[in-house]
Design a protein around this motif. Structure first.
Motif, PDB file in Angstrom:
ATOM      1  N   GLN A  99       0.831  -1.205   0.000  1.00 33.74           N
ATOM      2  CA  GLN A  99       0.000   0.000   0.000  1.00 33.74           C
ATOM      3  C   GLN A  99       0.867   1.257   0.000  1.00 33.74           C
ATOM      4  O   GLN A  99       0.548   2.246  -0.661  1.00 33.74           O
ATOM      5  CB  GLN A  99      -0.917   0.004   1.225  1.00 33.74           C
ATOM      6  CG  GLN A  99      -1.875   1.189   1.268  1.00 33.74           C
ATOM      7  CD  GLN A  99      -2.877   1.081   2.399  1.00 33.74           C
ATOM      8  OE1 GLN A  99      -2.993   0.049   3.048  1.00 33.74           O
ATOM      9  NE2 GLN A  99      -3.620   2.148   2.644  1.00 33.74           N
ATOM     10  N   ASN A 100       1.980   1.206   0.741  1.00 30.21           N
ATOM     11  CA  ASN A 100       2.869   2.365   0.786  1.00 30.21           C
ATOM     12  C   ASN A 100       3.608   2.556  -0.534  1.00 30.21           C
ATOM     13  O   ASN A 100       3.661   3.657  -1.083  1.00 30.21           O
ATOM     14  CB  ASN A 100       3.874   2.200   1.923  1.00 30.21           C
ATOM     15  CG  ASN A 100       4.786   3.405   2.070  1.00 30.21           C
ATOM     16  OD1 ASN A 100       4.322   4.526   2.220  1.00 30.21           O
ATOM     17  ND2 ASN A 100       6.081   3.177   1.991  1.00 30.21           N
ATOM     18  N   ILE A 101       4.159   1.473  -1.083  1.00 28.90           N
ATOM     19  CA  ILE A 101       4.932   1.576  -2.314  1.00 28.90           C
ATOM     20  C   ILE A 101       4.050   1.948  -3.499  1.00 28.90           C
ATOM     21  O   ILE A 101       4.475   2.652  -4.420  1.00 28.90           O
ATOM     22  CB  ILE A 101       5.701   0.258  -2.579  1.00 28.90           C
ATOM     23  CG1 ILE A 101       6.797   0.089  -1.520  1.00 28.90           C
ATOM     24  CG2 ILE A 101       6.316   0.244  -3.973  1.00 28.90           C
ATOM     25  CD1 ILE A 101       7.592  -1.183  -1.634  1.00 28.90           C
ATOM     26  N   LEU A 102       2.786   1.488  -3.486  1.00 24.58           N
ATOM     27  CA  LEU A 102       1.878   1.797  -4.587  1.00 24.58           C
ATOM     28  C   LEU A 102       1.229   3.173  -4.451  1.00 24.58           C
ATOM     29  O   LEU A 102       0.313   3.503  -5.199  1.00 24.58           O
ATOM     30  CB  LEU A 102       0.804   0.711  -4.707  1.00 24.58           C
ATOM     31  CG  LEU A 102       1.305  -0.664  -5.168  1.00 24.58           C
ATOM     32  CD1 LEU A 102       0.149  -1.636  -5.314  1.00 24.58           C
ATOM     33  CD2 LEU A 102       2.081  -0.551  -6.483  1.00 24.58           C
ATOM     34  N   ASN A 103       1.704   3.949  -3.493  1.00 25.91           N
ATOM     35  CA  ASN A 103       1.274   5.336  -3.359  1.00 25.91           C
ATOM     36  C   ASN A 103       1.925   6.115  -4.507  1.00 25.91           C
ATOM     37  O   ASN A 103       3.154   6.055  -4.678  1.00 25.91           O
ATOM     38  CB  ASN A 103       1.756   5.866  -2.001  1.00 25.91           C
ATOM     39  CG  ASN A 103       1.103   7.182  -1.630  1.00 25.91           C
ATOM     40  OD1 ASN A 103       0.432   7.801  -2.454  1.00 25.91           O
ATOM     41  ND2 ASN A 103       1.298   7.599  -0.406  1.00 25.91           N
ATOM     42  N   PRO A 104       1.170   6.850  -5.339  1.00 24.66           N
ATOM     43  CA  PRO A 104       1.752   7.507  -6.515  1.00 24.66           C
ATOM     44  C   PRO A 104       3.015   8.320  -6.254  1.00 24.66           C
ATOM     45  O   PRO A 104       3.994   8.175  -7.013  1.00 24.66           O
ATOM     46  CB  PRO A 104       0.603   8.380  -7.037  1.00 24.66           C
ATOM     47  CG  PRO A 104      -0.618   7.621  -6.644  1.00 24.66           C
ATOM     48  CD  PRO A 104      -0.307   7.024  -5.303  1.00 24.66           C
ATOM     49  N   PRO A 105       3.082   9.176  -5.210  1.00 23.48           N
ATOM     50  CA  PRO A 105       4.328   9.924  -5.004  1.00 23.48           C
ATOM     51  C   PRO A 105       5.539   9.013  -4.783  1.00 23.48           C
ATOM     52  O   PRO A 105       6.635   9.312  -5.268  1.00 23.48           O
ATOM     53  CB  PRO A 105       4.031  10.772  -3.753  1.00 23.48           C
ATOM     54  CG  PRO A 105       2.553  10.948  -3.767  1.00 23.48           C
ATOM     55  CD  PRO A 105       2.020   9.639  -4.279  1.00 23.48           C
ATOM     56  N   ILE A 106       5.358   7.912  -4.058  1.00 24.49           N
ATOM     57  CA  ILE A 106       6.460   6.969  -3.826  1.00 24.49           C
ATOM     58  C   ILE A 106       6.910   6.350  -5.148  1.00 24.49           C
ATOM     59  O   ILE A 106       8.106   6.189  -5.415  1.00 24.49           O
ATOM     60  CB  ILE A 106       6.049   5.865  -2.837  1.00 24.49           C
ATOM     61  CG1 ILE A 106       5.594   6.462  -1.508  1.00 24.49           C
ATOM     62  CG2 ILE A 106       7.201   4.888  -2.611  1.00 24.49           C
ATOM     63  CD1 ILE A 106       6.659   7.205  -0.758  1.00 24.49           C
ATOM     64  N   LEU A 107       5.939   5.998  -5.990  1.00 26.94           N
ATOM     65  CA  LEU A 107       6.275   5.402  -7.290  1.00 26.94           C
ATOM     66  C   LEU A 107       7.043   6.396  -8.161  1.00 26.94           C
ATOM     67  O   LEU A 107       7.927   6.006  -8.926  1.00 26.94           O
ATOM     68  CB  LEU A 107       5.000   4.944  -7.999  1.00 26.94           C
ATOM     69  CG  LEU A 107       4.308   3.710  -7.393  1.00 26.94           C
ATOM     70  CD1 LEU A 107       2.995   3.431  -8.106  1.00 26.94           C
ATOM     71  CD2 LEU A 107       5.223   2.488  -7.472  1.00 26.94           C
TER      72      LEU A 107
END
Length: 327
Positions: free
Chosen positions: A8-16
């Motif tokens: 859920q954290n990694i698939l957050n757009p800013p993280i991507l």
């Protein structure tokens, strides 16, 4: 740890977008963000988080819970650089140990902002006064570095006048560096204008926040990936330090937050701040106050290891532990 939290954290757009920036460097793409846009994104994020924090603080007021959280934040900001220095002195000379300890004793505003975005995605509440906590945690490590330089470093041939001028300049940098000044100013404006002020500013500093964060993290990905190539100069001790020390620091913060009864959201942000490392304010101050220290040691550690670790794995890890402790 629940794999869903990591995903859920990694698939957050800013993280991507952060990892997209890193991928661009690895694949030798010509992707770049022209100056001065990265500086503009930084200013935007600092104003946005400061305004919103001030607005939240205007609602809660200066209660016992607020003072408790702020004192814990300052305590961690003093404690971390002290024990970090003595750990680092095992392998490093005094000057480099001071610089790295100061870097890890301070905080990363962008890591904090990313953590807030994560809490909002989960619907977890936090106190706006944690923005004030973040601001208070930025400068103590610089002051402690100055004290350690005076105690542990022998400066032959320096005149008292020169030392005094240097102290004045560094103290000014510690308390009036642009990020601290802007955050405190935005926080104060948010407090003074309250709900009416935030409502008028929300279309720019609320609705567009995640988009600006994506731009900023894209640029950070480009910068971090370029620094990764410097890691081959560092030994395994420092690389392990850059990963394990944030976890250790965050664990101490969690224990204190649990003991003193902070809310789940506040405990998470305190742990995240304690586990982060500065890559802007402190490195700039270290170049001025500890010129003998090597920037190719402390800067890649914080920017190329600790920052990516925290925003990808650290955030869900700290939340997982806190969520279980507070349930």
């Amino acid at each position: 740890m629940n794999l869903d939290l990591i995903i859920q954290n990694i698939l957050n757009p800013p993280i991507l977008f952060f990892f997209l920036g890193m991928l661009a460097v690895f694949l030798k793409s010509d992707l770049s963000i022209p100056q001065p846009l990265p500086k503009f994104f930084s200013l935007y994020l600092l104003i946005a988080i400061g305004l919103h924090g001030g607005y939240e603080l205007s609602k809660s007021g200066l209660t016992f819970d607020v003072i408790k959280a702020l004192l814990l934040a300052v305590f961690m900001a003093i404690l971390v650089p002290i024990y970090s220095f003595f750990i680092l002195k095992i392998k490093l000379d005094v000057h480099n140990a001071i610089a790295v300890a100061a870097t890890y004793g301070s905080i990363s505003a962008v890591t904090f902002i990313t953590g807030i975005t994560y809490l909002q995605s989960l619907g977890v509440e936090y106190g706006g006064y944690m923005v004030a906590a973040m601001t208070l945690m930025e400068s103590p490590a610089i002051i402690i570095a100055l004290v350690f330089v005076a105690i542990f470093s022998k400066k032959d041939g320096n005149h008292d006048e020169e030392k005094k001028a240097n102290w004045q300049e560094i103290l000014r940098e510690a308390f009036l560096n642009p990020s601290v000044f802007l955050l405190m100013g935005a926080l104060l404006i948010g407090m003074l204008t309250g709900e009416k002020g935030w409502t008028s500013m929300e279309p720019l500093f609320g609705a567009l926040f995640k988009g600006m964060l994506a731009f900023f993290l894209l640029d950070m990905g480009l910068v971090a990936a370029k620094r990764i190539y410097e890691l081959k100069k560092l030994g395994s001790f420092l690389i392990f330090f850059a990963i394990l020390m944030p976890i250790f620091n965050a664990s101490i913060a969690m224990a204190l937050a649990y003991f003193f009864g902070l809310s789940k959201g506040d405990a998470f942000l305190l742990a995240l701040l304690s586990g982060s490392a500065s890559y802007i304010a402190v490195p700039a101050a270290m170049r001025l106050s500890v010129p003998e220290a090597n920037p190719s040691i402390y800067l890649p550690l914080s920017l190329a290891i600790t920052f990516p670790f925290n925003i990808s794995l650290g955030i869900p890890l700290y939340y997982f532990v806190i969520n279980n402790l507070w349930s």
